[in-house]
Design a protein around this motif. Sequence first.
Motif, PDB file in Angstrom:
ATOM      1  N   GLY A 139       9.124 -11.229  -4.610  1.00  0.00           N
ATOM      2  CA  GLY A 139      10.313 -10.408  -4.380  1.00  0.00           C
ATOM      3  C   GLY A 139      11.482 -11.168  -3.803  1.00  0.00           C
ATOM      4  N   ARG A 140      11.301 -12.484  -3.589  1.00  0.00           N
ATOM      5  CA  ARG A 140      12.401 -13.258  -3.008  1.00  0.00           C
ATOM      6  C   ARG A 140      13.061 -14.143  -4.072  1.00  0.00           C
ATOM      7  N   ALA A 141      14.244 -14.671  -3.719  1.00  0.00           N
ATOM      8  CA  ALA A 141      15.013 -15.485  -4.655  1.00  0.00           C
ATOM      9  C   ALA A 141      15.379 -16.814  -4.014  1.00  0.00           C
ATOM     10  N   VAL A 142      15.629 -17.816  -4.843  1.00  0.00           N
ATOM     11  CA  VAL A 142      16.085 -19.111  -4.341  1.00  0.00           C
ATOM     12  C   VAL A 142      17.098 -19.713  -5.316  1.00  0.00           C
ATOM     13  N   TYR A 143      18.139 -20.316  -4.759  1.00  0.00           N
ATOM     14  CA  TYR A 143      19.150 -20.981  -5.582  1.00  0.00           C
ATOM     15  C   TYR A 143      18.620 -22.357  -5.967  1.00  0.00           C
ATOM     16  N   CYS A 144      18.634 -22.672  -7.252  1.00  0.00           N
ATOM     17  CA  CYS A 144      18.019 -23.905  -7.759  1.00  0.00           C
ATOM     18  C   CYS A 144      18.980 -24.701  -8.639  1.00  0.00           C
ATOM     19  N   GLN A 145      18.653 -25.977  -8.779  1.00  0.00           N
ATOM     20  CA  GLN A 145      19.326 -26.793  -9.786  1.00  0.00           C
ATOM     21  C   GLN A 145      18.261 -27.354 -10.732  1.00  0.00           C
ATOM     22  N   LEU A 146      18.599 -27.378 -12.008  1.00  0.00           N
ATOM     23  CA  LEU A 146      17.759 -28.022 -12.999  1.00  0.00           C
ATOM     24  C   LEU A 146      18.229 -29.468 -13.066  1.00  0.00           C
ATOM     25  N   THR A 147      17.384 -30.395 -12.599  1.00  0.00           N
ATOM     26  CA  THR A 147      17.851 -31.785 -12.498  1.00  0.00           C
ATOM     27  C   THR A 147      17.221 -32.675 -13.571  1.00  0.00           C
ATOM     28  N   ALA A 151      14.653 -29.133  -1.055  1.00  0.00           N
ATOM     29  CA  ALA A 151      13.478 -29.202  -0.181  1.00  0.00           C
ATOM     30  C   ALA A 151      13.264 -30.657   0.227  1.00  0.00           C
ATOM     31  N   LYS A 152      13.240 -30.916   1.540  1.00  0.00           N
ATOM     32  CA  LYS A 152      13.153 -32.300   2.013  1.00  0.00           C
ATOM     33  C   LYS A 152      11.700 -32.805   2.048  1.00  0.00           C
ATOM     34  N   ASP A 153      10.758 -31.873   2.183  1.00  0.00           N
ATOM     35  CA  ASP A 153       9.356 -32.285   2.390  1.00  0.00           C
ATOM     36  C   ASP A 153       8.443 -31.813   1.256  1.00  0.00           C
ATOM     37  N   GLN A 175      13.900 -27.681  -5.468  1.00  0.00           N
ATOM     38  CA  GLN A 175      13.550 -26.646  -4.489  1.00  0.00           C
ATOM     39  C   GLN A 175      12.027 -26.482  -4.442  1.00  0.00           C
ATOM     40  N   ASP A 176      11.532 -25.911  -3.333  1.00  0.00           N
ATOM     41  CA  ASP A 176      10.082 -25.734  -3.206  1.00  0.00           C
ATOM     42  C   ASP A 176       9.691 -24.316  -3.603  1.00  0.00           C
ATOM     43  N   ILE A 177       9.329 -24.173  -4.879  1.00  0.00           N
ATOM     44  CA  ILE A 177       9.025 -22.848  -5.434  1.00  0.00           C
ATOM     45  C   ILE A 177       7.697 -22.324  -4.888  1.00  0.00           C
ATOM     46  N   SER A 178       6.815 -23.241  -4.425  1.00  0.00           N
ATOM     47  CA  SER A 178       5.515 -22.797  -3.916  1.00  0.00           C
ATOM     48  C   SER A 178       5.691 -21.951  -2.655  1.00  0.00           C
ATOM     49  N   LYS A 179       6.834 -22.091  -1.993  1.00  0.00           N
ATOM     50  CA  LYS A 179       7.076 -21.327  -0.766  1.00  0.00           C
ATOM     51  C   LYS A 179       7.786 -19.999  -1.028  1.00  0.00           C
ATOM     52  N   SER A 195       6.013 -17.501 -16.834  1.00  0.00           N
ATOM     53  CA  SER A 195       4.740 -16.980 -16.323  1.00  0.00           C
ATOM     54  C   SER A 195       3.592 -17.863 -16.797  1.00  0.00           C
ATOM     55  N   GLY A 196       2.399 -17.525 -16.365  1.00  0.00           N
ATOM     56  CA  GLY A 196       1.224 -18.290 -16.779  1.00  0.00           C
ATOM     57  C   GLY A 196       0.608 -19.044 -15.618  1.00  0.00           C
ATOM     58  N   LYS A 197      -0.542 -19.615 -15.880  1.00  0.00           N
ATOM     59  CA  LYS A 197      -1.349 -20.270 -14.855  1.00  0.00           C
ATOM     60  C   LYS A 197      -0.575 -21.379 -14.138  1.00  0.00           C
ATOM     61  N   ASP A 198       0.225 -22.136 -14.876  1.00  0.00           N
ATOM     62  CA  ASP A 198       0.915 -23.297 -14.291  1.00  0.00           C
ATOM     63  C   ASP A 198       2.387 -23.035 -13.955  1.00  0.00           C
ATOM     64  N   SER A 199       2.768 -21.768 -13.845  1.00  0.00           N
ATOM     65  CA  SER A 199       4.199 -21.478 -13.657  1.00  0.00           C
ATOM     66  C   SER A 199       4.761 -22.145 -12.397  1.00  0.00           C
ATOM     67  N   VAL A 200       4.017 -22.104 -11.295  1.00  0.00           N
ATOM     68  CA  VAL A 200       4.510 -22.721 -10.059  1.00  0.00           C
ATOM     69  C   VAL A 200       4.606 -24.234 -10.237  1.00  0.00           C
ATOM     70  N   ARG A 201       3.542 -24.812 -10.787  1.00  0.00           N
ATOM     71  CA  ARG A 201       3.510 -26.268 -10.996  1.00  0.00           C
ATOM     72  C   ARG A 201       4.662 -26.715 -11.894  1.00  0.00           C
ATOM     73  N   PHE A 202       4.959 -25.910 -12.913  1.00  0.00           N
ATOM     74  CA  PHE A 202       6.056 -26.236 -13.832  1.00  0.00           C
ATOM     75  C   PHE A 202       7.418 -26.167 -13.124  1.00  0.00           C
ATOM     76  N   LEU A 203       7.636 -25.074 -12.386  1.00  0.00           N
ATOM     77  CA  LEU A 203       8.922 -24.923 -11.695  1.00  0.00           C
ATOM     78  C   LEU A 203       9.092 -26.006 -10.631  1.00  0.00           C
ATOM     79  N   GLN A 204       7.986 -26.408 -10.018  1.00  0.00           N
ATOM     80  CA  GLN A 204       8.047 -27.479  -9.024  1.00  0.00           C
ATOM     81  C   GLN A 204       8.557 -28.779  -9.654  1.00  0.00           C
ATOM     82  N   LYS A 205       8.256 -28.948 -10.937  1.00  0.00           N
ATOM     83  CA  LYS A 205       8.630 -30.195 -11.609  1.00  0.00           C
ATOM     84  C   LYS A 205      10.103 -30.244 -12.018  1.00  0.00           C
TER      85      LYS A 205
END
Lengths: 129, 387
Positions: free
Chosen positions: B79-87, B265-267, B71-75, B57-67
Motif C-alpha cells: 500500500g505504500r509508494a516510492v519515487y524511483c529512477q530507471l537507471t 538507497a545507500k545501504d 531504491q530499495d523496493i524490498s523495504k 508481478s510474479g515470484k521474482d518481482s522484488v528481485r527484478f525491481l531491485q535490479k
Amino acid sequence: MEQRTAPEGILCAKTHEWVLEEDNVCTVGLTDYAVEELGDIVFVELPEVGTTFEKNEVFATIESVKAASEIYMPIGGKIIEINEELISSPEIVNEDNWEKGWFVKIKAEDFARDSIGLCEYEDYREEIE
Amino acid sequence: MKKTLLYEQQLKLNAKMVPFAGWEMPVQYKGILEEHKAVRENVGLFDVSHMGEVLVSGKDSVRFLQKICPQDISKLETGRAVYCQLTNEKGGIIDDFITYRLEQEDKEKYPKYLLIMNASRIDEDINWFSRNALNYDIVIDNQSHNYSMLALQGPKASALIEKMGLKKEKQPKYFSIKKTHLDTVSLYIARSGYTGEDGFEIIAGNQVIEFLWHELLINGKEFNIEPAGLGARDTLRLEAGLHLWGNDLDENTTPVEAGLSWSVAKDKKERYNGKEVILSQLGIKNKGLYDVKKQFIAFEMVDKAIARHEYEIYFEDKKIGQVTSGTFSPTTGKNIGLGYIYYDKIALTSLNNSNVTCGTIIQIMVRNKMYNAKVVKRPFVEKHTRI
C-alpha cells in the motif's frame, strides 16, 4: 477575457500586430487572435523611446507563462512613446488588447509605403482561420 | 496523434489542445494562471491518462525491481509508494517513475507492483524491462491502454473525495495507494501528485473515466474546482522543484547529479544498474572513481527576465551551465528556474570547484543579454504534501 471588437480603421500584419494611424503617428498593439493564442502574458519588454526600427524588425518581446514571443514592427519609424504600464502590469494585454494594451507609438517614416501588405481586420481574420 | 477518452469533454470546456508525447492534450482551459491558483488554493482536476501504467508481478518481482532502480523496493510495504529512477549501467536516468506496492488478492502468492511512468518513455521503459527480465520469473503487464488516470490536486481535494463517499480517515495517507470505490466505481486511489499540494492520483479502467471526470467536476463545484491543463501542471511542478524527464533528467544524468541523492538507497545490498557510479558519486564506495560531472541548481531571477529551457548560465563571464526548466512563478510572482552547472567549467572560475551555493549570483543569457539570477533552495514554494 471580455470580448471587445476591433477599433475602426486598424490594419493588421500577418505576424499579428495591429496599427492605427493618425497624422503619421502609428499606435501598435497585438491582435485578439494572438493574445488568445498566447494565453496569460506575464512579461513585456519594450524598446527605448527614440529608437528607430525598420518594418519587420523585432522591437519588443513578450512572454506568456509558456514561452517567449517576438513582436515585429508593422511600420518602420521612430518610437515616440511606449506603454509603460505594460511593464508592471503585462496582464493588461490580455484584458484589453485593442485600447489599454497598446505597445508603442511610432512616428512613421513612410506610412504609405510600409502599409502595403497590411490588411483590414476582417481580411486578417479570414486569412488566419 | 492519440487522444484520451476525455478529449470531447475537454473541448466542451474550451480546452486548448497541444501535442505532447504523441498525445493531443489540454494545455489550458480558462488560463494557466487561474488553473494554477485553483490548485494552490482550492482544487484542480488534471487528465493524465497519457501516463503509463505497468503492473509487475510474479515470484521474482522484488528481485527484478531491485535490479532496475537505486531504491530499495524490498523495504516497500504493502500500500505504500516510492519515487524511483530507471537507471542504465552508467547511472543515467532512462525515466523516473513511482512504484506502488499493491495489496495482494487472495490467490496471489507474490507482491505486485504498479509503476506509473512518463508517457514519452513507456516504449523505452518496457524495452529496458524486457532486456533486464531474462532469468527472472516475472510478468510485465503494460496496462497503459486499459487504464486512464486523473490527478485531483489542491488543499480541498481531500474534502471532495470525502464528499464522493470516501471518508477522510479511510483515504490513503501520503505516498500510499488503496483499491476502493468512489461513487460505485472500482479504482485505485493514491495520495500523490506533481504539484507540491495535497492531492490524489486516481487510476481507473477506461470505461469509467468519463463518469469519474464528470462526477468530480460536478461535486467539486462547491470547492471551486477547475479543470487544469499541462500548462499549470508544469508551473506547479516547477514551483515544487520537481524534475521533468527530458528537461531536467536524461540518460546522461545520474540521480546524484540531479539532486536526487535523498531518494537513493545507500545501504542496498543487491546490485542494480549503475550502482558503481552512483555509490562512487555519493562517496560511499570507490570514492573518486566516478566523479560528479555536474550539479543541479535552482535559481530565481534577480533582474527582470524569464529563463527558459536551454538558456545558458554564466558566472564571471564564463559559460558554466545550462537552464533545463524556467518559468514565471504564479505563486511567488518571481521568475524561477532549474538547471545544471558543469564542474569542468567551474574549475576555471573563482568558484574553484566548490559547490555553487545558495546566494551565489549567476547570470542567465536571455536574447543575447545577461541577466542576474540568484541560486536558491528547492522548493520555490512550500510543499503541503505531508499528511
